[in-house]
Design an enzyme around this catalytic site. Structure first.
Site, short mmCIF file in Angstrom:
data_model
loop_
_atom_site.label_atom_id
_atom_site.label_comp_id
_atom_site.label_asym_id
_atom_site.label_seq_id
_atom_site.Cartn_x
_atom_site.Cartn_y
_atom_site.Cartn_z
CG ASP A 300 69.59 40.06 61.95
OD1 ASP A 300 70.38 39.95 62.90
OD2 ASP A 300 69.90 39.82 60.77
CB THR A 302 73.52 41.60 59.23
OG1 THR A 302 74.54 41.88 60.18
CG2 THR A 302 74.13 41.46 57.86
CG ASP A 532 68.99 39.24 55.95
OD1 ASP A 532 69.32 38.97 57.12
OD2 ASP A 532 69.77 39.70 55.11
#
Length: 787
Positions: A300, A302, A532
């Protein structure tokens, strides 16, 4: 309608009363076995039992020196206990840092507690990304949406109202609220989900299953060959029972692969400890094995490639001046009490309104709709992805900015109340908000490492595709054309082909992330997923290896097998290297131990069938076991290993151990039968000289097996092989060692036969190594590659 009474939670006296009653969220130990359980598991083993029984047999003969192999019982137990206790301490310390810490209300104050400190009837607050740690009943809901996919498999969020149940293991995706704990500890529906987080376990491991399969094969061989050996040794005429016991023990001891299970468990435990020193929490031990097999990392953007924090770079008004835009933003900041990362960046630059407008409706941000909004009477404002809210010139301008790697949100006035079914309706843009993202300084080197190791990278993000592509290019990775996931078809062959051929995807929904992981797995890839945010949970759960950031949501940490507690993406190369070290070295030492088992079975079988005395004493096989197998295997299991793990562990191991073991056995058998003959009764001098010659052949070939398995040669590995040969040379040449081991080198003809057969066996081992490598397409390097 009067406002609801404020929640105050339990009083201190009520908490104390529940603790006294035992109504506490007590969960099983984080690292599984207790200290006593670890000690018992390492002492009371099948291998230790077999060796102990054989030691008692030797003890009955009065020749204590011949029972030195019992030292393996002590060594196996002590090493296993120490390493597993160290791993347990590491896991316990890291688990305290990495576990979810719910916030509860007590006496009207908020307290962040360990999950084990929650008591029955506690009021637990809920915010986006947090995991429900005990079963409960909702007592306050502010546009609350809960994802129960980990429990039910249903991916769609469920709206919750006061009075609705929530179950442990679910997590908050939008809104906020509070629930009262109704079931705690073992009574909670999914208490075991969080309790399993840091268990020290070796189950569901391809490597472990392979070793168990091999040990089953060995067990099938041990029983008939052991019975034959016992029958032969005790049926020989004119042989004392003491000599028969020693011969029987010498034939049985090397059949037991006594160090294989120990070194496997030790390698895993050391992996936990080494990764713990890098602030990596290993929540499921087989994850270390998965590390070595990963060939695709789906990251991912970000929070993984970029830092989780953003800053508001620019406000670009559309049809209004900046002061009017800021006025709306101030109201939105004041109305939103559960800021996500984007709203936090805005709130850092724009203070909340001093006179808030009356809020009539709110729609929290969710990854599925990609916007949030608030209604103030007849005024409805939304904030979200430009592609989701507008089109035309505004969308084109947003796309141009996003192509530079910056994140763009559109602020607009909506046609419909934000909580209406058709929301937001037509949106009139009033500003573009440009957010600056900080690229992780270690990300570029990490991506280059993965590429150099043959690990493919897939960047999968909910952000604008052009922005994701720009950020990835900034890191020096050639990504080709980014794919907008909104253009992808549903799961199917075309979807799978696109996912496997492209490298960067933007505007990916949580459900699409999950399908992308499945598409990669369908093509035979072993996938590690990093993330996250709460939108990564489904993909993390289904990936072969889920890696969560320590600062990420509790939900992601709860489902991941690994947690990078210090958020360092650069730790991942060390994680992969550790996995390769563990798996590669276990396979290397398995080759040694099983070669010994094969030649031991062959020797016992042949000498039993031809009914001649077994050539070796227990002390002989103990010394060979220690200096050709045990000590070298221990050192090899600790060494770095960069080879990528491959499936087929059992096939590869047996493809080496069977021919190598038979070659060692043939060299030994030929030497012994040529120098002794098949006569039942020979002089003690001939018997001793023949046994010595056979031992020379066995040591030469078995140690060359070590030399081959230790390749490619680094200086310390050459020293290891040289030490083994030097030790054996001294053993045969020094008078005191010859006396202890009952060796006779006074008959040069027999010694020459042993040396010639040993050299022939060494040549056969060498040929076998090269031919096997060619057939199985394995690397066959004598020297390491130059870096």
């Amino acid at each position: 309608m009067p406002p609801p009474a404020p929640l105050t939670g339990l009083t201190a006296d009520e908490v104390a009363e529940r603790i006294q009653r035992g109504d506490v969220n007590t969960l099983p130990p984080r690292s599984g076995r207790t200290t006593w359980g670890i000690i018992r598991a390492n002492v009371v083993t099948r291998v230790n039992f077999i060796l102990f029984v054989l030691f008692l047999f030797v003890l009955s003969t009065g020749q204590l020196l011949q029972g030195l192999f019992a030292g393996l019982i002590v060594a196996n137990s002590i090493i296993g206990i120490i390493q597993e206790l160290r791993a347990k301490r590491t896991l316990d310390k890291l688990a305290v840092v990495g576990e979810a810490r719910p916030t509860v209300l007590r006496d009207g104050e908020e307290y962040e507690l360990a999950r084990d400190e929650v008591v029955l009837d506690d009021v637990v607050l809920m915010r986006p990304g947090e995991q429900v740690v005990v079963d409960g009943e909702v007592v306050r809901a502010d546009y609350l949406e809960v994802d129960e996919s980990l429990l039910t498999g249903e991916a769609d969020p469920v709206a919750k109202q006061p009075g609705d149940p929530v179950m442990s293991g679910s997590f908050i995706v939008a809104g906020s609220g509070a629930y009262r704990a109704t079931k705690v500890g073992a009574a909670a529906y999914a208490a075991q989900i969080t309790a399993q987080a840091a268990k020290f376990t070796l189950v569901h491991s391809e490597l472990r299953q392979g070793i168990n399969q091999i040990l089953r094969y060995v067990s099938w061989l041990l029983v008939p060959v052991g019975i034959l050996s016992i029958a032969v040794q005790f049926s020989r005429p004119d042989v004392t029972w003491q000599d028969a016991v020693l011969a029987m023990t010498a034939s049985l001891v090397p059949m037991v692969p006594e160090g294989l299970v120990l070194l496997t468990a030790m390698a895993f435990a050391l992996g936990v400890i080494r990764l713990g020193r890098r602030n990596v929490l290993v929540q499921e031990l087989p994850a270390i094995e998965g590390l070595a097999r990963v060939d695709v990392v789906a990251a991912d953007k970000t929070g993984t490639l970029t830092q989780n924090a953003m800053t508001l770079g620019e406000i670009l008004p559309i049809g209004r001046d900046e002061a009017a835009v800021r006025s709306v933003l101030e109201q939105l900041v004041a109305a939103d009490d559960t800021h996500n990362a984007s709203m936090r960046a805005i709130a850092d630059a724009v203070p909340p309104a001093t006179e808030p407008w009356p809020r009539t409706a709110r729609a929290p941000f969710s990854s599925a709709r990609r916007w949030s909004g608030t209604s103030f009477g007849d005024e409805h404002y939304v904030l979200g992805a430009p592609e989701a809210l507008t089109d035309g010139e505004v969308a084109r301008r947003a796309q141009e900015i996003a192509a530079t790697g910056r994140r763009v949100l559109v602020l607009g006035r909506a046609e419909l109340p934000v909580d209406s079914p058709g929301a937001p309706g037509l949106v009139a843009p009033i500003a573009l908000l440009v957010l600056d993202q900080l690229v992780r300084p270690d990300a570029a080197d990490t991506l280059r490492y993965f590429r150099s190791q043959g690990v493919d990278l897939k960047v999968i993000s909910g952000d604008n595709a052009a922005s994701v592509g720009a950020v990835t290019r900034l890191l020096g990775v050639d990504v080709g054309d980014p794919v907008d996931a909104r253009t992808l078809p549903g799961p199917g062959r075309e979807f799978t082909q696109t996912v496997n051929s492209a490298d960067v995807f933007g505007r990916v929904t949580p459900e699409q992330k999950r399908h992308m992981v499945h598409a990669l797995q369908e093509e035979g890839h072993t996938v590690a997923m990093t993330g996250d945010g709460v939108n990564d949970v489904l993909a993390l759960k289904d990936a072969d290896l889920g890696v969560a950031m320590g600062s990420g949501s509790p939900a992601t940490r709860g489902v991941a097998q690994l947690v990078l507690l210090d958020d360092k993406f650069a730790t991942l190369p060390h994680v992969v290297a550790e996995g390769r070290r563990v798996i590669g070295n276990i396979e290397r030492v398995a080759n040694l131990f099983l070669t010994k088992t094969i030649y031991a079975v062959a020797l016992a079988l042949v000498f039993g069938l031809v009914a001649v005395p077994f050539p070796f004493l227990p002390l002989h096989v103990t010394v060979v076991g220690w200096f050709t197998i045990g000590i070298p295997a221990f050192l090899l299991s600790l060494a770095p290993n960069r080879d990528k793990a491959r499936p087929g562990f059992v096939r590869r191991t047996l493809s080496w151990a069977v021919p190598a073991g038979l070659i060692v056995a043939i060299a030994t058998i030929v030497t012994y039968l040529v120098t002794r003959g098949l006569a039942h009764d020979v002089s003690d001098a001939v018997q001793e000289a023949s046994s010595t010659a056979a031992l020379i052949a066995l040591i030469m070939v078995a140690t060359w097996t070590l030399a081959v398995v230790a390749r490619p040669y680094y200086l310390w590995r050459l020293a290891l092989v040289a030490f083994a040969y030097s030790f054996y040379a001294a053993m045969f040449l020094l008078p005191f060692s010859r006396e202890i081991l009952q060796l006779n080198i006074d008959d040069p003809d027999r010694i020459v036969v042993g040396i010639v057969c040993g050299l022939a066996g060494m040549a056969a081992i060498e040929v076998t190594w090269w031919v096997r490598a060619r057939i199985l397409h394995l690397p066959a390097r004598v020297l390491p590659r130059r870096s």
